[in-house]
Scaffold this motif. Structure first.
Motif, PDB file in Angstrom:
ATOM      1  N   LEU A 142       0.901  -1.108   0.126  1.00 47.35           N
ATOM      2  CA  LEU A 142       0.095   0.009   0.065  1.00 47.35           C
ATOM      3  C   LEU A 142       0.987   1.312  -0.098  1.00 47.35           C
ATOM      4  CD1 LEU A 142      -2.742  -1.086   2.539  1.00 47.35           C
ATOM      5  CD2 LEU A 142      -2.997  -0.987  -0.058  1.00 47.35           C
ATOM      6  N   VAL A 143       1.959   1.048   0.795  1.00 47.42           N
ATOM      7  CA  VAL A 143       2.881   2.375   0.713  1.00 47.42           C
ATOM      8  C   VAL A 143       3.590   2.567  -0.440  1.00 47.42           C
ATOM      9  CG1 VAL A 143       4.704   3.453   2.155  1.00 47.42           C
ATOM     10  CG2 VAL A 143       2.835   2.444   3.493  1.00 47.42           C
ATOM     11  N   LEU A 144       3.873   1.514  -0.995  1.00 45.04           N
ATOM     12  CA  LEU A 144       4.596   1.330  -2.124  1.00 45.04           C
ATOM     13  C   LEU A 144       4.084   1.918  -3.381  1.00 45.04           C
ATOM     14  CD1 LEU A 144       7.103   0.675  -3.937  1.00 45.04           C
ATOM     15  CD2 LEU A 144       6.146  -1.680  -4.220  1.00 45.04           C
ATOM     16  N   VAL A 145       2.647   1.769  -3.467  1.00 41.29           N
ATOM     17  CA  VAL A 145       1.670   2.259  -4.275  1.00 41.29           C
ATOM     18  C   VAL A 145       1.485   3.991  -4.342  1.00 41.29           C
ATOM     19  CG1 VAL A 145      -0.502   2.168  -5.248  1.00 41.29           C
ATOM     20  CG2 VAL A 145       0.673  -0.011  -4.734  1.00 41.29           C
ATOM     21  N   LEU A 146       1.220   4.203  -2.870  1.00 39.08           N
ATOM     22  CA  LEU A 146       1.097   5.485  -2.751  1.00 39.08           C
ATOM     23  C   LEU A 146       2.447   6.441  -3.035  1.00 39.08           C
ATOM     24  CD1 LEU A 146      -0.505   7.634  -1.245  1.00 39.08           C
ATOM     25  CD2 LEU A 146       0.316   7.006   0.833  1.00 39.08           C
ATOM     26  N   CYS A 147       3.574   5.807  -2.611  1.00 34.74           N
ATOM     27  CA  CYS A 147       4.754   6.507  -2.742  1.00 34.74           C
ATOM     28  C   CYS A 147       4.848   6.694  -4.312  1.00 34.74           C
ATOM     29  CB  CYS A 147       6.107   6.174  -2.159  1.00 34.74           C
ATOM     30  SG  CYS A 147       5.835   6.389  -0.560  1.00 34.74           S
ATOM     31  N   TRP A 148       4.442   5.560  -5.225  1.00 38.22           N
ATOM     32  CA  TRP A 148       4.963   5.772  -6.728  1.00 38.22           C
ATOM     33  C   TRP A 148       3.913   6.811  -7.277  1.00 38.22           C
ATOM     34  CZ3 TRP A 148       7.881   2.899  -9.802  1.00 38.22           C
ATOM     35  CH2 TRP A 148       7.665   3.231 -11.036  1.00 38.22           C
ATOM     36  N   SER A 149       2.794   6.944  -6.695  1.00 36.19           N
ATOM     37  CA  SER A 149       1.963   7.902  -7.388  1.00 36.19           C
ATOM     38  C   SER A 149       2.211   9.315  -6.712  1.00 36.19           C
ATOM     39  CB  SER A 149       0.346   7.309  -7.088  1.00 36.19           C
ATOM     40  OG  SER A 149       0.018   7.247  -5.781  1.00 36.19           O
ATOM     41  N   ASP A 150       2.468   9.394  -5.420  1.00 37.22           N
ATOM     42  CA  ASP A 150       2.579  10.811  -4.732  1.00 37.22           C
ATOM     43  C   ASP A 150       3.895  11.442  -4.712  1.00 37.22           C
ATOM     44  OD1 ASP A 150       1.240  13.191  -3.459  1.00 37.22           O
ATOM     45  OD2 ASP A 150       2.189  12.179  -1.627  1.00 37.22           O
ATOM     46  N   PHE A 151       4.896  10.271  -4.367  1.00 35.77           N
ATOM     47  CA  PHE A 151       6.450  10.755  -3.867  1.00 35.77           C
ATOM     48  C   PHE A 151       6.879  11.277  -5.043  1.00 35.77           C
ATOM     49  CE2 PHE A 151      10.214  11.601  -1.945  1.00 35.77           C
ATOM     50  CZ  PHE A 151      10.105  11.355  -0.680  1.00 35.77           C
ATOM     51  N   ARG A 152       6.907  12.588  -5.583  1.00 34.20           N
ATOM     52  CA  ARG A 152       7.578  13.115  -6.547  1.00 34.20           C
ATOM     53  C   ARG A 152       9.269  13.501  -6.226  1.00 34.20           C
ATOM     54  NH1 ARG A 152       3.306  17.438  -9.243  1.00 34.20           N
ATOM     55  NH2 ARG A 152       1.443  16.136  -9.563  1.00 34.20           N
ATOM     56  N   GLU A 153       9.925  13.626  -7.164  1.00 31.14           N
ATOM     57  CA  GLU A 153      11.437  13.884  -6.897  1.00 31.14           C
ATOM     58  C   GLU A 153      11.613  15.466  -6.215  1.00 31.14           C
ATOM     59  OE1 GLU A 153      14.531  13.371  -5.590  1.00 31.14           O
ATOM     60  OE2 GLU A 153      14.064  11.955  -6.804  1.00 31.14           O
ATOM     61  N   THR A 154      12.120  15.357  -5.392  1.00 30.54           N
ATOM     62  CA  THR A 154      12.410  16.795  -4.631  1.00 30.54           C
ATOM     63  C   THR A 154      13.796  17.115  -4.714  1.00 30.54           C
ATOM     64  OG1 THR A 154      12.782  15.725  -2.508  1.00 30.54           O
ATOM     65  CG2 THR A 154      10.578  16.521  -3.080  1.00 30.54           C
ATOM     66  N   ASN A 155      14.871  16.444  -5.160  1.00 36.14           N
ATOM     67  CA  ASN A 155      16.095  16.529  -5.235  1.00 36.14           C
ATOM     68  C   ASN A 155      16.802  16.899  -6.498  1.00 36.14           C
ATOM     69  OD1 ASN A 155      18.908  16.957  -4.719  1.00 36.14           O
ATOM     70  ND2 ASN A 155      19.309  14.673  -4.311  1.00 36.14           N
ATOM     71  N   TYR A 156      16.645  17.897  -6.877  1.00 37.51           N
ATOM     72  CA  TYR A 156      17.376  18.284  -8.180  1.00 37.51           C
ATOM     73  C   TYR A 156      18.814  18.973  -8.000  1.00 37.51           C
ATOM     74  CZ  TYR A 156      12.787  17.110 -10.153  1.00 37.51           C
ATOM     75  OH  TYR A 156      11.654  16.656 -10.566  1.00 37.51           O
ATOM     76  N   LYS A 157      19.412  18.804  -6.998  1.00 35.25           N
ATOM     77  CA  LYS A 157      20.822  19.338  -6.711  1.00 35.25           C
ATOM     78  C   LYS A 157      21.674  18.079  -6.569  1.00 35.25           C
ATOM     79  CE  LYS A 157      19.249  24.039  -5.373  1.00 35.25           C
ATOM     80  NZ  LYS A 157      19.543  24.952  -4.305  1.00 35.25           N
ATOM     81  N   ARG A 158      21.755  17.333  -7.484  1.00 34.34           N
ATOM     82  CA  ARG A 158      22.369  16.007  -7.390  1.00 34.34           C
ATOM     83  C   ARG A 158      23.949  15.959  -6.998  1.00 34.34           C
ATOM     84  NH1 ARG A 158      18.646  12.311  -9.831  1.00 34.34           N
ATOM     85  NH2 ARG A 158      16.821  13.299  -9.585  1.00 34.34           N
ATOM     86  N   SER A 159      24.423  15.097  -6.236  1.00 30.57           N
ATOM     87  CA  SER A 159      25.870  15.014  -6.229  1.00 30.57           C
ATOM     88  C   SER A 159      26.395  14.255  -7.317  1.00 30.57           C
ATOM     89  CB  SER A 159      26.375  14.438  -4.904  1.00 30.57           C
ATOM     90  OG  SER A 159      25.820  12.950  -4.980  1.00 30.57           O
ATOM     91  N   THR A 160      27.814  14.386  -7.684  1.00 31.21           N
ATOM     92  CA  THR A 160      28.338  13.837  -8.729  1.00 31.21           C
ATOM     93  C   THR A 160      28.716  12.339  -8.585  1.00 31.21           C
ATOM     94  OG1 THR A 160      30.372  14.519  -8.003  1.00 31.21           O
ATOM     95  CG2 THR A 160      29.473  16.239  -9.523  1.00 31.21           C
ATOM     96  N   SER A 161      28.780  11.936  -7.555  1.00 31.81           N
ATOM     97  CA  SER A 161      28.882  10.605  -7.331  1.00 31.81           C
ATOM     98  C   SER A 161      28.687  10.222  -5.668  1.00 31.81           C
ATOM     99  CB  SER A 161      30.317  10.023  -7.565  1.00 31.81           C
ATOM    100  OG  SER A 161      31.328  10.553  -6.390  1.00 31.81           O
TER     101      SER A 161
END
Length: 395
Positions: free
Chosen positions: A173-192
């Motif tokens: 249930l939580v996996l399905v919920l996160c798949w539909s609602d948890f959008r990416e918030t980190n757009y300042k990614r590290s290089t490695s």
């Protein structure tokens, strides 16, 4: 911060936080049945708790940097999928070795809590993040309160395997919920990932980070001390039955839930430093009051547990503010800071819990538990004052 990126809904984060903490003590009522079914000593099956805690502490150091490199969403979805696989494996295990192996893999879910906190900080200011964390911490308190009660009934009626099947259903249930609602918030990614892990010395060299992390650790240590020492004290002093003890142990968790809720309401209205300080003073005041009442001659089991409820309430104030402070020290290392702070908190609290088992005896239980908890509260206050001073210097 900015509102360009939408954070996951609070209900998503609440359910994710609950699932992250639920498996730790969900298994406690079934330990005897597991030892009997697998024909092993109780100490062997006890690794399902100690080993789980140790693996989760180590994984805190890994999943944080992974979320800084690859993003919060893929790390959380992958952890949920692995947890689901491990839970099904444990439910179907036919011997202690395979059960414990799957149980250790289950620990991948624990660091998800820290990663979810990092996602909040990605899109909110520090003050706004503390408010959100306060609400989420309420679920973090409810899950371990209800988990053993529910799993105990399930074990008694249907058997422990059905309890693990229920965990698997919750994971889906939580996996399905996160798949539909948890959008990416980190757009300042590290290089490695390695670059993120090499950043740990940078965090560890920060006095401010250490202050917040130690404040969290000593605050959580008071809670762990309570869990380790209260059963012995209650039995030795008042011959409390297991059923009554189960209800009394919930007092500190109820306090934590209430404190977290009020912290969520007050964050943004009060400075984080004031919430941090208020929480520490409440804990010290409650414990000092309890000791004074006991020294005055009061002899009732509630004199042991009511002061501890103040500690829970105070921790509800402290943890969201300290968490928000720790992960804000280096904005480019939010995920790494969340994982490292959680590892320090869990590790330090575990050490305190071990010391409690050595120090408390039936003879000294009347005062020793409250004194140990008072010592942890004072240490957390010192750490909080150092953090506040560091913040003012940086301002």
């Amino acid at each position: 911060m900015t509102t360009e990126v939408r954070a996951p809904r609070v209900i998503t984060l609440i359910l994710l936080a609950a699932l992250a903490v639920l498996p730790l003590n969900f298994i406690v009522p079934s330990l005897s049945a597991l030892a009997l079914e697998f024909e092993v000593d109780y100490g062997v099956i006890g690794l399902a708790l100690a080993g789980y805690a140790g693996v989760s502490a180590c994984l805190q150091l890994v999943l944080g940097p992974l979320s800084d490199r690859f993003g919060r969403r893929p790390v959380i979805l992958a952890a949920l999928a692995v947890f689901l696989f491990a839970t099904l494996g444990a439910a179907l295990a036919q011997d202690a070795t395979s059960f414990l192996a799957f149980r250790m893999v289950q620990a991948v879910i624990a660091p998800v809590y820290a990663v979810s906190l990092a996602s909040i900080r990605d899109v909110h200011t520090r003050e706004e993040a503390a408010s959100k964390i306060g609400y989420i911490a309420t679920a973090w308190g409810i899950a371990p309160l209800l988990g053993p009660s529910i799993s105990g009934v399930i074990d008694q009626v249907f058997g422990w395997r059905v309890g693990f099947a229920l965990l698997a259903v919750l994971a889906v249930l939580v996996l399905v919920l996160c798949w539909s609602d948890f959008r990416e918030t980190n757009y300042k990614r590290s290089t490695s990932v390695l670059s993120q892990m090499r950043a740990y010395p940078e965090l560890l060299s920060s006095q401010k980070f250490w202050a917040y992390a130690l404040c969290m650790s000593f605050s959580m240590g008071g809670f762990y001390a309570f869990l380790a020492g209260a059963p012995l004290a209650a039995h030795a002093l008042y011959n409390v039955s297991p059923a009554t003890l189960g209800l009394l142990l919930g007092t500190i968790t109820v306090g934590f839930m209430l404190g977290s809720f009020f912290a969520g309401r007050l964050s943004g209205k009060l400075e984080l430093s004031r919430l941090l300080l208020l929480g520490r003073l409440l804990a010290i005041g409650g414990l000092l009051g309890g000791l004074l009442v006991v020294w005055a001659g009061a002899d009732h089991v509630l004199m042991l547990f009511v002061p501890c409820m103040f500690v829970g309430f105070a921790n509800g104030f402290t943890q969201p503010s300290a968490n928000a402070g720790a992960i804000s020290v280096k904005p480019q290392l939010i995920g790494s800071a969340a994982g490292l702070a959680s590892a320090i908190s869990v590790g330090g609290a575990a050490v305190i819990s071990g010391l409690v088992g050595v120090i408390i005896t039936p003879e000294n239980a009347r005062y020793s538990l409250l004194l140990i908890m008072l010592a942890t509260a004072l240490a957390a206050l010192v750490a909080a004052l150092v953090a506040i001073r560091a913040e003012r210097k940086a301002a």
